[in-house]
Structures are given as structure tokens and as C-alpha cells.
Design an enzyme around this catalytic site. Structure first.
Site, mmCIF file in Angstrom:
data_model
loop_
_atom_site.group_PDB
_atom_site.id
_atom_site.type_symbol
_atom_site.label_atom_id
_atom_site.label_comp_id
_atom_site.label_asym_id
_atom_site.label_seq_id
_atom_site.Cartn_x
_atom_site.Cartn_y
_atom_site.Cartn_z
ATOM 1 N N ILE A 25 -31.974 17.772 -20.359
ATOM 2 C CA ILE A 25 -30.790 17.581 -21.202
ATOM 3 C C ILE A 25 -29.959 16.392 -20.705
ATOM 4 O O ILE A 25 -29.520 15.552 -21.503
ATOM 5 C CB ILE A 25 -29.947 18.873 -21.241
ATOM 6 C CG1 ILE A 25 -30.760 20.005 -21.893
ATOM 7 C CG2 ILE A 25 -28.639 18.640 -21.991
ATOM 8 C CD1 ILE A 25 -30.139 21.385 -21.767
ATOM 9 N N ASP A 47 -27.928 13.639 -8.877
ATOM 10 C CA ASP A 47 -28.915 14.710 -8.940
ATOM 11 C C ASP A 47 -29.649 14.685 -7.612
ATOM 12 O O ASP A 47 -30.092 13.611 -7.175
ATOM 13 C CB ASP A 47 -29.902 14.450 -10.115
ATOM 14 C CG ASP A 47 -30.768 15.667 -10.430
ATOM 15 O OD1 ASP A 47 -31.357 16.243 -9.496
ATOM 16 O OD2 ASP A 47 -30.863 16.026 -11.614
ATOM 17 N N CYS A 94 -26.315 20.519 -14.892
ATOM 18 C CA CYS A 94 -27.101 21.137 -13.815
ATOM 19 C C CYS A 94 -27.211 22.638 -14.075
ATOM 20 O O CYS A 94 -26.419 23.205 -14.828
ATOM 21 C CB CYS A 94 -26.428 20.870 -12.472
ATOM 22 S SG CYS A 94 -24.744 21.466 -12.412
ATOM 23 N N PRO A 95 -28.175 23.312 -13.463
ATOM 24 C CA PRO A 95 -28.236 24.769 -13.615
ATOM 25 C C PRO A 95 -27.157 25.429 -12.774
ATOM 26 O O PRO A 95 -26.593 24.798 -11.873
ATOM 27 C CB PRO A 95 -29.625 25.112 -13.085
ATOM 28 C CG PRO A 95 -29.987 23.997 -12.168
ATOM 29 C CD PRO A 95 -29.254 22.774 -12.618
ATOM 30 N N ARG A 136 -23.379 25.694 -17.574
ATOM 31 C CA ARG A 136 -23.020 27.102 -17.413
ATOM 32 C C ARG A 136 -21.558 27.145 -16.965
ATOM 33 O O ARG A 136 -21.123 26.314 -16.157
ATOM 34 C CB ARG A 136 -23.900 27.798 -16.370
ATOM 35 C CG ARG A 136 -25.312 28.138 -16.862
ATOM 36 C CD ARG A 136 -25.318 29.222 -17.946
ATOM 37 N NE ARG A 136 -26.647 29.553 -18.436
ATOM 38 C CZ ARG A 136 -27.223 29.027 -19.512
ATOM 39 N NH1 ARG A 136 -26.589 28.117 -20.237
ATOM 40 N NH2 ARG A 136 -28.420 29.407 -19.883
ATOM 41 N N GLU A 155 -17.588 34.182 -20.270
ATOM 42 C CA GLU A 155 -17.912 34.175 -21.705
ATOM 43 C C GLU A 155 -18.593 35.454 -22.186
ATOM 44 O O GLU A 155 -18.570 35.768 -23.381
ATOM 45 C CB GLU A 155 -18.783 32.966 -22.060
ATOM 46 C CG GLU A 155 -20.200 33.032 -21.498
ATOM 47 C CD GLU A 155 -21.056 31.846 -21.938
ATOM 48 O OE1 GLU A 155 -20.606 30.704 -21.798
ATOM 49 O OE2 GLU A 155 -22.185 32.077 -22.410
ATOM 50 N N HIS A 163 -20.664 28.572 -26.884
ATOM 51 C CA HIS A 163 -22.078 28.510 -26.461
ATOM 52 C C HIS A 163 -22.999 28.261 -27.672
ATOM 53 O O HIS A 163 -23.913 29.049 -27.925
ATOM 54 C CB HIS A 163 -22.486 29.807 -25.732
ATOM 55 C CG HIS A 163 -23.602 29.574 -24.742
ATOM 56 N ND1 HIS A 163 -23.604 30.112 -23.480
ATOM 57 C CD2 HIS A 163 -24.754 28.853 -24.840
ATOM 58 C CE1 HIS A 163 -24.707 29.745 -22.856
ATOM 59 N NE2 HIS A 163 -25.419 28.974 -23.655
#
Ligand code: NAI
Length: 335
Positions: free
Chosen positions: A155, A174, A205-206, A234, A263, A295
Site C-alpha cells: 500500500i 521502513d 505499516c502493520p 491501524r 474503533e 475503516h
């Protein structure tokens, strides 16, 4: 195979039914969110299909396992909501959709950037009221601005490509730089540099123990005064309370969110008839320079079709081999 599909909405059903047109599997659609209280609804199913705000903690997994469930298939790329160690010890296989449409999320991120920059949310409301004054709607050219991309995975790279098309300078951080990003002309820098130099910072990022509250008060203080922050990754990558303080002081110029730390109690439901119980979220809504979507970055028909197809491919592969096509294992927790 009988699959209990949790957190089902009409749109999930539409695309899952389409992917299961040959009737290979029996899909049992359940509206409630999966947690220890709702796990019993999976009785009779060998697989459970879950979405991002379903709870796949150790207790829920143990209940599912006791009912005969052997496969968890996630309708998402992220798997931060799954206790993978518990899955490994129970012998539950976990599959996910590693890639469905990075374009969907990247394009929605750009929509948030443009909305915040050109104040489209305010202009839309004004014009409907017959107010055509321009005060308060002043934006800036994206061309020539510096965009920071935190996380250049699928992404992040897609977003970087679009922003380069606008004529932006794109910096990135990264721990694992990607050759494709370098080839695009993205310049990798250290995190402090990324924070200090970006006019727009976008998070891709995750959520991991290392990225939880990565954007905290200290990080916000290092950012360019008046910069824009956009989070479509997230919610918990950002410390929301610190962000509210930065908005109040003006250190943060604008904020675009598609995800929010808490959320799970809000998103994917119509709460328009009730009072919002979350005061932190309610405070965020009071800022004119904050745009929040619930979301929905993934929510394109192309992405939903791909999610449904990969989800069923995970089930097919599990039936054939005992393992989903895109398995997530506990080893993935180790960077
Ligand atoms: P990906 O796995 O392709 O890329 C993630 C990148 O983040 C990798 O390059 C990785 O090295 C990097 N990374 C890991 N730790 C980092 C750190 N501490 N600092 C900077 N970078 C770090 O994942 P993809 O597909 O690009 O998705 C990114 C995230 O977007 C997902 O983890 C998910 O949480 C979120 N997402 C949100 C959606 C939405 O609807 N809002 C939909 C799909 C994904």
C-alpha cells in the site's frame, strides 16, 4: 466445508456468494462480531471467517476449537487481532488475504489528503447552505511538497507512486527498504528525518508491538509545525490523546483517519441514533481540520471481490492440503 462467517454485512454476502457460486462450501452468515460470547454460533462449522474487529484471542479460539473448528480465515491483510501463539498451540490453521487491492487503500488515503488540503468537507457543507465564502478554505499545492511514507509495503508503494505523480517529493522510512520504491524515486531516510521533513505524513505499516503508538507525543513534537497526518493503517499506530493535544496546540495542521484505536466499539455499525460514548473520539470530531472515515479504505468492489475469492481459495486449499493458501503462522510475529 461449513464456514461460519462473522461480522457479515450485505456487501460481504454479495461477494462471498458470488465467489462460492459453484456451492463448494456452505457459508453460514452471522451478523454479530466474533468474541467469546458469540463463538458458540459456530457450532457445526469446521471453519470460521472473521473480519478486522472480530476478537480472536486465546479464550475465543479455545471455544471455537472445542466446537470442532480447525481453520480461521481472515477477510483482511492485517492479523494483529489474532493470538497466533494460541492458534499454534491449539493446532488451528490461520489464513488471510495478503493482497486484495493496495490501490483501494492508497487511493482512499489520497482522498483524505486532498479533502484535508482543499477543505472539501467544509466546502461541501457550505455550498449546500448557500455559503460561497472562501475564508477558511485556503489550501496548498501538493506539487513540490514533501510526503513521508511510513512503511513501503504494497500500500505504501502504491500511495508513493500516486503522490510522485502529483509532483511531490516522497521520503520513506521502513526497516526493510523496497527496491521498487527506490526505483520509483522514493528516498529512504531515518524516522527522525521523516518526521522533521514531511509536510504530509502517511502511515502504512502493520500494527506490531514496535509500531504501537509509534506516532506519540514525542514523534508529533518532531514533526514540521502544521503538517498533515494521515492514518489508514491501524488505529493504535497513533496515540490518539497525543494527537488531540497536537491539534489543540496547532503543532499538527490536519488529521485524516480511516482507523481508530478503539474503533471496534464504533465502526461498521449505524450508531446515528445513539450518543457516542467514546469521549476521545467525540473530541476528534469537533476539529474542523480532522476528517474521519470508518475503516472504509478497503471498501471498493474490486477489493471485496478479491477478498471473497482469496478467502474461498484459502478454504479450498485447506480442504485439499490441510493448510490455507495464505497461511499466517506464529513465526510471522518475529520480524
Ligand atoms: P505490507 O506487509 O505489504 O507492508 C507493510 C510494510 O510496513 C513493510 O514494508 C514493513 O517492512 C513495514 N514496516 C514494518 N514495521 C515498520 C516500522 N516499524 N516502521 C515502518 N515500516 C514498518 O502491508 P500492506 O498490504 O501495505 O498494508 C499495510 C497496512 O495497512 C496493513 O498492515 C494493515 O494494517 C493496513 N490496512 C488497512 C486497510 C484499511 O481498510 N484501512 C486495508 C488493508 C490494510
Amino acid at each position: 466445508m461449513r464456514v461460519a462467517v462473522y461480522s457479515t454485512r450485505a456487501y460481504d454476502r454479495r461477494f462471498l456468494d458470488e465467489a462460492n457460486a459453484a456451492g463448494r462450501h456452505e457459508l453460514v452468515y452471522l451478523e454479530p462480531r466474533l468474541d467469546a460470547d458469540t463463538a458458540s454460533a459456530a457450532a457445526g462449522a469446521q471453519a470460521v471467517c472473521a473480519f478486522v474487529n472480530d476478537r480472536l484471542d486465546a479464550a475465543t479460539q479455545a471455544l471455537l476449537h472445542s466446537l470442532g473448528v480447525r481453520l480461521l480465515v481472515l477477510r483482511s491483510a492485517g492479523f494483529n487481532h489474532v493470538d497466533l501463539a494460541a492458534a499454534a498451540s491449539l493446532g488451528l490453521a490461520v489464513g488471510r488475504v495478503p493482497e486484495y487491492s493496495p490501490h483501494a487503500v492508497a487511493e482512499h488515503t489520497v482522498a483524505l489528503v486532498l479533502t484535508l488540503d482543499r477543505k472539501i468537507h467544509r466546502a461541501w457543507a457550505r455550498v449546500r447552505e448557500g455559503n460561497f465564502a472562501l475564508e477558511g478554505l485556503l489550501g496548498f499545492d501538493l506539487h513540490g511538497r514533501t510526503v513521508g511514507v511510513l512503511g513501503t509495503g504494497k500500500i505504501g508503494r502504491c500511495f508513493a507512486r500516486i503522490m510522485l505523480g502529483f509532483g511531490c517529493r516522497v521520503l520513506a522510512f521502513d526497516p526493510q527498504p523496497h527496491p521498487e520504491a527506490l526505483a520509483l524515486g522514493v528516498l529512504y531516510v531515518g524516522l527522525p528525518d521523516l518526521l522533521a521533513r514531511s509536510d504530509i505524513l502517511s502511515l502504512h505499516c502493520p500494527l506490531t508491538p514496535q509500531t504501537r503508538h509509534l506516532v506519540d507525543a514525542a514523534a508529533l513534537a518532531q514533526m514540521k509545525p502544521g503538517a498533515m497526518l494521515v492514518n489508514t493503517s491501524r488505529g493504535a499506530v497513533v496515540d490518539t490523546r497525543a494527537v488531540i493535544d497536537a491539534l489543540k496546540s496547532g503543532q499538527l495542521g490536519s488529521l485524516g483517519l480511516d482507523v481508530y484505536e478503539e474503533e471496534a466499539d464504533l465502526f461498521f455499525r449505524d450508531l446515528s441514533d445513539s450518543a457516542i460514548a467514546d469521549d476521545v473520539f467525540a473530541r476528534l470530531l469537533t476539529f474542523p481540520n480532522v476528517v474521519i472515515t470508518g475503516h472504509q479504505a478497503f471498501f471498493t468492489e474490486d477489493a471485496l471481490r478479491a477478498i471473497a475469492q482469496t478467502t474461498l481459495a484459502n478454504v479450498d486449499h485447506f480442504v485439499a492440503t490441510g493448510s490455507p493458501l495464505h497461511a499466517v503462522s506464529v513465526e510471522r510475529l518475529v520480524p
